[in-house]
Design a protein around this motif. Structure first.
Motif, PDB file in Angstrom:
ATOM      1  N   ILE A 122     -57.669-103.215  42.548  1.00  0.00           N
ATOM      2  CA  ILE A 122     -58.833-103.675  43.407  1.00  0.00           C
ATOM      3  C   ILE A 122     -57.702-104.031  44.933  1.00  0.00           C
ATOM      4  O   ILE A 122     -58.282-104.540  45.401  1.00  0.00           O
ATOM      5  CB  ILE A 122     -58.494-105.467  42.815  1.00  0.00           C
ATOM      6  N   LEU A 123     -56.448-103.009  44.408  1.00  0.00           N
ATOM      7  CA  LEU A 123     -55.840-103.134  45.553  1.00  0.00           C
ATOM      8  C   LEU A 123     -56.015-102.070  47.000  1.00  0.00           C
ATOM      9  O   LEU A 123     -56.242-100.826  46.633  1.00  0.00           O
ATOM     10  CB  LEU A 123     -54.558-103.094  45.210  1.00  0.00           C
ATOM     11  N   ARG A 124     -55.781-102.231  47.843  1.00  0.00           N
ATOM     12  CA  ARG A 124     -56.386-100.557  48.799  1.00  0.00           C
ATOM     13  C   ARG A 124     -54.661-100.397  49.033  1.00  0.00           C
ATOM     14  O   ARG A 124     -53.981-100.748  48.045  1.00  0.00           O
ATOM     15  CB  ARG A 124     -55.878-101.570  50.281  1.00  0.00           C
ATOM     16  N   ASN A 125     -55.054 -98.993  49.301  1.00  0.00           N
ATOM     17  CA  ASN A 125     -54.065 -97.913  48.950  1.00  0.00           C
ATOM     18  C   ASN A 125     -52.868 -98.025  49.934  1.00  0.00           C
ATOM     19  O   ASN A 125     -51.653 -97.446  50.174  1.00  0.00           O
ATOM     20  CB  ASN A 125     -55.035 -96.037  49.494  1.00  0.00           C
ATOM     21  N   GLU A 126     -52.902 -99.075  50.289  1.00  0.00           N
ATOM     22  CA  GLU A 126     -51.714 -99.438  51.088  1.00  0.00           C
ATOM     23  C   GLU A 126     -50.747 -99.656  50.951  1.00  0.00           C
ATOM     24  O   GLU A 126     -49.388-100.380  50.767  1.00  0.00           O
ATOM     25  CB  GLU A 126     -51.886-100.570  52.844  1.00  0.00           C
ATOM     26  N   THR A 183     -41.752 -93.885  48.759  1.00  0.00           N
ATOM     27  CA  THR A 183     -41.162 -95.392  47.766  1.00  0.00           C
ATOM     28  C   THR A 183     -42.383 -96.033  47.358  1.00  0.00           C
ATOM     29  O   THR A 183     -43.608 -96.310  48.688  1.00  0.00           O
ATOM     30  CB  THR A 183     -39.863 -96.223  48.154  1.00  0.00           C
ATOM     31  N   LYS A 184     -42.218 -95.669  46.001  1.00  0.00           N
ATOM     32  CA  LYS A 184     -44.172 -96.799  46.148  1.00  0.00           C
ATOM     33  C   LYS A 184     -43.100 -98.278  45.954  1.00  0.00           C
ATOM     34  O   LYS A 184     -42.797 -98.188  44.848  1.00  0.00           O
ATOM     35  CB  LYS A 184     -44.831 -95.925  44.831  1.00  0.00           C
ATOM     36  N   VAL A 185     -44.771 -99.392  46.294  1.00  0.00           N
ATOM     37  CA  VAL A 185     -44.629 -99.841  46.256  1.00  0.00           C
ATOM     38  C   VAL A 185     -44.941-101.298  44.291  1.00  0.00           C
ATOM     39  O   VAL A 185     -46.213 -99.822  44.389  1.00  0.00           O
ATOM     40  CB  VAL A 185     -45.182-101.438  46.813  1.00  0.00           C
ATOM     41  N   LYS A 186     -43.538-101.469  43.287  1.00  0.00           N
ATOM     42  CA  LYS A 186     -44.796-101.633  42.507  1.00  0.00           C
ATOM     43  C   LYS A 186     -45.482-102.809  42.910  1.00  0.00           C
ATOM     44  O   LYS A 186     -46.256-103.424  43.191  1.00  0.00           O
ATOM     45  CB  LYS A 186     -43.342-102.941  41.815  1.00  0.00           C
ATOM     46  N   GLY A 187     -46.619-102.549  41.586  1.00  0.00           N
ATOM     47  CA  GLY A 187     -47.936-103.319  41.853  1.00  0.00           C
ATOM     48  C   GLY A 187     -47.547-104.393  40.829  1.00  0.00           C
ATOM     49  O   GLY A 187     -46.920-104.170  40.687  1.00  0.00           O
ATOM     50  N   PRO A 188     -48.946-105.373  41.297  1.00  0.00           N
ATOM     51  CA  PRO A 188     -48.818-107.009  39.948  1.00  0.00           C
ATOM     52  C   PRO A 188     -48.976-106.237  38.831  1.00  0.00           C
ATOM     53  O   PRO A 188     -50.020-105.326  38.722  1.00  0.00           O
ATOM     54  CB  PRO A 188     -50.512-107.299  40.891  1.00  0.00           C
ATOM     55  N   GLN A 230     -59.005-104.830  47.833  1.00  0.00           N
ATOM     56  CA  GLN A 230     -60.199-103.443  48.161  1.00  0.00           C
ATOM     57  C   GLN A 230     -60.980-104.604  48.929  1.00  0.00           C
ATOM     58  O   GLN A 230     -61.749-106.052  48.999  1.00  0.00           O
ATOM     59  CB  GLN A 230     -60.684-103.258  47.157  1.00  0.00           C
ATOM     60  N   ARG A 231     -61.965-104.069  49.974  1.00  0.00           N
ATOM     61  CA  ARG A 231     -63.139-104.762  50.822  1.00  0.00           C
ATOM     62  C   ARG A 231     -64.082-103.550  50.745  1.00  0.00           C
ATOM     63  O   ARG A 231     -64.154-102.513  50.741  1.00  0.00           O
ATOM     64  CB  ARG A 231     -62.786-105.477  51.387  1.00  0.00           C
TER      65      ARG A 231
END
Length: 142
Positions: free
Chosen positions: A74-78, A86-91, A109-110
């Motif tokens: 549900i999150l955009r790829n930013e 480095t990937k940011v840890k998702g929720p 996402q939208r």
């Protein structure tokens, strides 16, 4: 003697960004549907940058989208750090997701189209998915 059955008008919420072309295309599709069948649903607009969805709303949307096992969808790829490596840890929980969306609403996402009465939602990318969604729900005829 006449009477009227109580009829609860379905509510569709468009979670959108008014400056996003895809969001505006979905909004146009919804307005066209309402022109063809006035009153078939009530349209609720939520500019998520001004008023992010609440934790309860996000919980329902996640359930409607069947994303309980992967909240990152549900999150955009930013989600890549500024260095690009480095990937940011998702929720890992709805609460973390709600906090993230509140702090960084642009990450959501939208557009997201939600039918609260039928417990259904879609991420309307591409925007044409909104028309199919309305047809599936019986709000739009061919």
């Amino acid at each position: 003697m006449s009477f009227r059955l109580n009829f609860a008008q379905p509510i569709l919420t468009l979670i959108y960004n008014p400056t996003c072309s895809k969001s505006n295309k979905v909004l146009s599709i919804l307005h066209e549907a309402l022109e063809k069948r006035p009153g078939v649903f009530k349209l609720d607009l939520l500019d998520y940058q001004k008023q992010p969805p609440t934790k309860d709303q996000l919980t329902n949307i996640i359930n409607y989208l069947n994303l309980e096992n992967d909240l990152n969808q549900i999150l955009r790829n930013e989600n890549v750090a500024a260095e690009g490596t480095t990937k940011v840890k998702g929720p890992s929980s709805i609460q973390e997701l709600a906090n993230l969306v509140k702090e960084q609403p642009i990450r959501l996402q939208r557009p997201i189209l939600v039918d609260w009465n039928n417990g259904r939602a879609i991420i309307a990318r591409p925007p044409e998915k909104a028309g199919g969604f309305l047809k599936d729900l019986g709000y739009l005829n061919d």
